[in-house]
Write an enzyme that holds these catalytic residues in place. Structure first.
Site, PDB file in Angstrom:
ATOM      1  N   HIS A 198       0.866  -1.171   0.000  1.00  0.00           N
ATOM      2  CA  HIS A 198       0.000   0.000   0.000  1.00  0.00           C
ATOM      3  C   HIS A 198       0.906   1.224   0.000  1.00  0.00           C
ATOM      4  CE1 HIS A 198      -3.696   2.268   1.769  1.00  0.00           C
ATOM      5  NE2 HIS A 198      -3.037   2.988   0.903  1.00  0.00           N
ATOM      6  N   GLU A 216      -2.338  -1.632  -3.428  1.00  0.00           N
ATOM      7  CA  GLU A 216      -3.488  -0.961  -2.824  1.00  0.00           C
ATOM      8  C   GLU A 216      -3.211   0.534  -2.728  1.00  0.00           C
ATOM      9  OE1 GLU A 216      -4.617  -2.723   0.903  1.00  0.00           O
ATOM     10  OE2 GLU A 216      -5.356  -4.490  -0.149  1.00  0.00           O
ATOM     11  N   HIS A 248      -7.496  -6.227   6.834  1.00  0.00           N
ATOM     12  CA  HIS A 248      -7.282  -5.198   7.862  1.00  0.00           C
ATOM     13  C   HIS A 248      -7.552  -5.737   9.265  1.00  0.00           C
ATOM     14  CE1 HIS A 248      -6.089  -1.002   8.544  1.00  0.00           C
ATOM     15  NE2 HIS A 248      -6.639  -1.237   9.709  1.00  0.00           N
ATOM     16  N   HIS A 284       0.097  -6.195   9.139  1.00  0.00           N
ATOM     17  CA  HIS A 284       0.600  -5.740  10.442  1.00  0.00           C
ATOM     18  C   HIS A 284       0.782  -6.890  11.437  1.00  0.00           C
ATOM     19  CE1 HIS A 284       1.361  -2.488  13.324  1.00  0.00           C
ATOM     20  NE2 HIS A 284       0.876  -3.350  14.205  1.00  0.00           N
TER      21      HIS A 284
HETATM   22  C1  LIG Z   1      -6.371  -1.207   2.934  1.00  0.00           C
HETATM   23  C2  LIG Z   1      -5.789  -1.749   4.162  1.00  0.00           C
HETATM   24  O1  LIG Z   1      -6.463  -2.066   5.101  1.00  0.00           O
HETATM   25  C3  LIG Z   1      -4.322  -1.820   4.301  1.00  0.00           C
HETATM   26  O2  LIG Z   1      -3.663  -1.690   3.090  1.00  0.00           O
HETATM   27  C4  LIG Z   1      -3.892  -0.715   5.232  1.00  0.00           C
HETATM   28  O3  LIG Z   1      -4.270   0.492   4.639  1.00  0.00           O
HETATM   29  C5  LIG Z   1      -2.429  -0.810   5.452  1.00  0.00           C
HETATM   30  O4  LIG Z   1      -1.945   0.487   5.583  1.00  0.00           O
HETATM   31  P1  LIG Z   1      -0.818   0.735   6.689  1.00  0.00           P
HETATM   32  O5  LIG Z   1       0.180  -0.413   6.541  1.00  0.00           O
HETATM   33  O6  LIG Z   1      -0.239   2.069   6.315  1.00  0.00           O
HETATM   34  O7  LIG Z   1      -1.517   0.675   8.011  1.00  0.00           O
HETATM   35  N1  LIG Z   2      -5.800  -4.864   2.728  1.00  0.00           N
HETATM   36  C1  LIG Z   2      -5.376  -5.137   4.078  1.00  0.00           C
HETATM   37  C2  LIG Z   2      -3.897  -5.263   4.095  1.00  0.00           C
HETATM   38  O1  LIG Z   2      -3.263  -5.252   3.063  1.00  0.00           O
HETATM   39  C3  LIG Z   2      -3.188  -5.433   5.387  1.00  0.00           C
HETATM   40  O2  LIG Z   2      -3.893  -4.878   6.476  1.00  0.00           O
HETATM   41  P1  LIG Z   2      -3.250  -5.171   7.927  1.00  0.00           P
HETATM   42  O3  LIG Z   2      -3.188  -6.676   8.083  1.00  0.00           O
HETATM   43  O4  LIG Z   2      -1.873  -4.552   7.929  1.00  0.00           O
HETATM   44  O5  LIG Z   2      -4.195  -4.530   8.913  1.00  0.00           O
END
Ligand SMILES: CC(=O)[C@@H](O)[C@H](O)COP(=O)(O)O
Ligand SMILES: NCC(=O)COP(=O)(O)O
EC number: 2.6.99.2
Length: 244
Positions: free
Chosen positions: A44, A76, A197, A220
């Site tokens: 992203h 993304e 997410h 994450h």
């Molecule tokens: C769309 C989504 O949920 C993820 O791509 C999120 O936006 C990750 O962005 P960050 O890693 O900057 O939190």
């Molecule tokens: N589209 C969700 C993503 O790419 C990762 O979200 P997260 O697991 O970092 O919250």
């Protein structure tokens, strides 16, 4: 068949950028993730390049090019000009269009169903013409699912933070039922179903029961888990949780 796991490597770049060098290497992370069996990589690249930079996206596209038939690349982001130009240049398998609010720490919502169909529809058509699958990041709301179909998307990505919050509060099954209704509607409209997410090893086994789930993008929590068990083992743990 289990949904595909797409590992979001944003947070590898977050750690790398903290010191300004190239350690940890995003590409080494991608290689480890793919070798561990994940069939997808997600980035992203945000406008402020707080983590993934345009150069990272280019390097990942080059790294995955020879593996195009078995590892998908998903970019993304919000439909800003530089991101669309990046997608046009790199031709990932998929582009997931995500609404971004100024100053957000992370994604906080999906596209509102009153978003202009004409404006976003033109972007979707442009990307489809390039051969890029387009997914729209939305809430588990029937109106949003119908909106995504009207805009011409091929898939939706269900924003799962509300599910993760409900799961933590002991209401995961009720939340999953709402997401399942949205997934069934999407399927009936010919849309593929992605999700992402705040999915983690605790809430993913239940969520993996979602009907018609094609892909879960997870970053994450997986990268955080890897800090303690190693990246290859973290990927294996998430592949197992998604297959439960
Ligand atoms: C769309 C989504 O949920 C993820 O791509 C999120 O936006 C990750 O962005 P960050 O890693 O900057 O939190
Ligand atoms: N589209 C969700 C993503 O790419 C990762 O979200 P997260 O697991 O970092 O919250």
């Amino acid at each position: 068949m289990a949904a595909r796991l797409s590992v979001n490597v944003n947070k590898v770049a977050t750690l790398r950028n903290a010191r300004g060098g190239d350690v940890p290497s995003v590409i080494e992370a991608v290689r480890t993730i793919v070798a561990a069996g994940a069939p997808g990589i997600t980035v992203h690249p945000r406008a402020d390049e707080r983590h993934i930079r345009a150069a990272d996206a280019r390097a990942i596209a080059a790294e995955l090019a020879p593996l195009r038939d078995r590892v998908e690349f998903n970019i993304e982001g919000d439909p800003r000009p530089d991101l669309l130009a990046m997608v046009e240049e790199l031709r990932p398998h998929q582009c997931t269009l995500v609404p971004v609010r100024p100053g957000e720490i992370t994604s906080q919502a999906g596209w509102p169903p009153d978003t202009s169909r004409a404006e976003l529809g033109a972007v979707v058509a442009r990307l489809h013409k390039l051969g890029v699958r387009v997914s729209l990041f939305i809430e588990a709301d029937p109106a949003a699912v119908r909106w995504a179909a009207d805009v011409g998307a091929q898939r939706i990505e269900l924003y799962t933070e509300p599910y993760a919050r409900a799961f933590a509060a002991g209401a995961g099954a009720a939340s999953l039922a709402q997401f399942a209704a949205a997934a069934e509607l999407a399927h009936s409209l010919g849309l593929g179903v992605n999700a992402g997410h705040d999915l983690d090893l605790d809430n993913l086994p239940l969520f993996s029961r979602l009907p018609h789930l094609d892909e879960a993008s997870i970053g994450h929590a997986l990268i955080s888990h890897a800090l303690f068990v190693g990246l290859a083992r973290a990927v294996a743990d998430y592949l197992a949780a998604l297959a439960e």
